[in-house]
Design an enzyme around this catalytic site. Structure first.
Site, PDB file in Angstrom:
ATOM      1  N   GLY A  12     -10.636  -1.249   0.134  1.00 54.98           N
ATOM      2  CA  GLY A  12     -11.686  -0.345  -0.349  1.00 54.98           C
ATOM      3  C   GLY A  12     -12.923  -1.024  -0.884  1.00 54.98           C
ATOM      4  N   THR A  13     -13.220  -2.236  -0.413  1.00 54.05           N
ATOM      5  CA  THR A  13     -14.445  -2.880  -0.922  1.00 54.05           C
ATOM      6  C   THR A  13     -15.692  -2.143  -0.429  1.00 54.05           C
ATOM      7  OG1 THR A  13     -14.652  -4.490   0.881  1.00 54.05           O
ATOM      8  CG2 THR A  13     -13.350  -5.154  -1.041  1.00 54.05           C
ATOM      9  N   ASN A  14     -15.632  -1.545   0.741  1.00 56.39           N
ATOM     10  CA  ASN A  14     -16.789  -0.756   1.206  1.00 56.39           C
ATOM     11  C   ASN A  14     -16.927   0.537   0.408  1.00 56.39           C
ATOM     12  OD1 ASN A  14     -18.322  -1.922   3.634  1.00 56.39           O
ATOM     13  ND2 ASN A  14     -16.173  -2.376   4.103  1.00 56.39           N
ATOM     14  N   ILE A  93      -7.313   5.977  14.196  1.00 56.82           N
ATOM     15  CA  ILE A  93      -8.296   6.545  15.123  1.00 56.82           C
ATOM     16  C   ILE A  93      -8.252   8.066  14.977  1.00 56.82           C
ATOM     17  CG2 ILE A  93      -8.923   6.773  17.570  1.00 56.82           C
ATOM     18  CD1 ILE A  93      -9.235   3.905  16.777  1.00 56.82           C
ATOM     19  N   HIS A 110     -18.331  -1.136  11.127  1.00 55.59           N
ATOM     20  CA  HIS A 110     -17.516  -2.025  11.959  1.00 55.59           C
ATOM     21  C   HIS A 110     -17.955  -3.471  11.710  1.00 55.59           C
ATOM     22  CE1 HIS A 110     -14.934  -3.237  15.232  1.00 55.59           C
ATOM     23  NE2 HIS A 110     -15.902  -4.046  15.607  1.00 55.59           N
TER      24      HIS A 110
HETATM   25  C1  GAR Z   1     -13.907  -3.879   6.677  1.00 54.18           C
HETATM   26  O1  GAR Z   1     -14.239  -5.180   7.092  1.00 54.18           O
HETATM   27  C2  GAR Z   1     -14.327  -2.875   7.743  1.00 54.18           C
HETATM   28  O2  GAR Z   1     -15.515  -3.199   8.385  1.00 54.18           O
HETATM   29  C3  GAR Z   1     -13.167  -2.967   8.685  1.00 54.18           C
HETATM   30  O3  GAR Z   1     -12.031  -3.054   7.854  1.00 54.18           O
HETATM   31  C4  GAR Z   1     -12.394  -3.701   6.619  1.00 54.18           C
HETATM   32  C5  GAR Z   1     -11.962  -2.831   5.476  1.00 54.18           C
HETATM   33  O4  GAR Z   1     -12.214  -3.428   4.229  1.00 54.18           O
HETATM   34  N1  GAR Z   1     -13.133  -1.844   9.576  1.00 54.18           N
HETATM   35  C6  GAR Z   1     -12.775  -1.914  10.849  1.00 54.18           C
HETATM   36  O5  GAR Z   1     -12.363  -2.939  11.359  1.00 54.18           O
HETATM   37  C7  GAR Z   1     -12.913  -0.622  11.624  1.00 54.18           C
HETATM   38  N2  GAR Z   1     -12.775  -0.843  13.022  1.00 54.18           N
HETATM   39  P1  GAR Z   1     -12.320  -2.570   2.891  1.00 54.18           P
HETATM   40  O6  GAR Z   1     -11.089  -1.658   2.814  1.00 54.18           O
HETATM   41  O7  GAR Z   1     -12.296  -3.618   1.796  1.00 54.18           O
HETATM   42  O8  GAR Z   1     -13.590  -1.781   2.913  1.00 54.18           O
END
Ligand code: GAR
Length: 207
Positions: A12-14, A93, A110
């Site tokens: 969940g950093t995004n 998906i 992405h």
């Molecule tokens: C992120 O790098 C995101 O871009 C990627 O998963 C990670 C999740 O990190 N998403 C994909 O690969 C989608 N195809 P997060 O949970 O720390 O945000």
């Protein structure tokens, strides 16, 4: 003010980048009102709780087909007046029903420069492994709309990030997140909420 639902599967950093941007007043005309996780162990759920955002888990494992999973997600969204869905590291998906229902209202982040290193099977660290194996010197991240083709919807924002000698998947993933994802995802969401993204065919123009 638009209501934003953020879908998550992992760290969940995004999501955190979106919450931080919101707290700085950088998500103009939008508010994160709901977080949905595909997995009950997602640390992203803790981030939602700490930020006081209501959340729910719709476990991918609990449903057989994509259609059944879609229906369960749509049931969760019912009555919440969600204007925008953000896939922030959501690794399931989505099915056609949900995508059609929220046409041009789902944004994904992405971790590569689409159309490279994307599509079925390219998610999370796998993307960075493929980047490192290919020998490219530049990678990055892409914020884009979601359509029925995996990673195939109109591109909103992209940012390039260098691949450096000695990188491994972890180092490269962190650089791509810090230099690109956490910056362009909140920006794309804010642009959407302000009505500043014009879709022309499978391209966008930023107004
Ligand atoms: C992120 O790098 C995101 O871009 C990627 O998963 C990670 C999740 O990190 N998403 C994909 O690969 C989608 N195809 P997060 O949970 O720390 O945000």
């Amino acid at each position: 003010m638009l209501n934003i639902a953020v879908f998550v599967s992992g760290g969940g950093t995004n999501l955190q980048a979106l919450i931080d941007a919101q707290n700085r007043g950088e998500i103009k005309n939008g508010k994160i009102t709901f977080v949905l996780a595909s997995n009950e162990d997602a640390y992203a759920l803790k981030r939602a709780e700490q930020a006081g955002i209501p959340s729910a888990v719709v476990s991918r494992k609990a449903y057989g087909t994509k259609q059944e999973y879609d229906r369960a997600i749509l049931d969760q969204l019912e009555g919440k007046n969600i204007d925008l869905i953000v896939l922030a590291g959501f690794l399931s998906i989505l099915g056609e029903d949900l995508i059609a229902r929220y046409k041009n209202r789902i944004i994904n982040i992405h971790p590569s420069l689409i159309p490279l290193f994307c599509g079925d099977g390219f998610y999370g660290k796998r993307v960075h492994t493929a980047v490192l194996n290919s020998g490219v010197k530049v990678t990055g991240a892409t914020a884009h709309f979601v359509n029925e083709i995996t990673d195939g919807g109109a591109i909103i924002l992209q940012k390039a990030v260098p691949v450096e000698d000695g990188d491994n998947e972890d180092i490269l993933q962190y650089r791509v997140m810090r230099q690109a994802e956490w910056e362009i995802l909140p920006k794309a969401v804010s642009l959407f909420c302000q009505g500043r993204i014009k879709i022309v065919g499978n391209k966008t123009e930023i107004l």
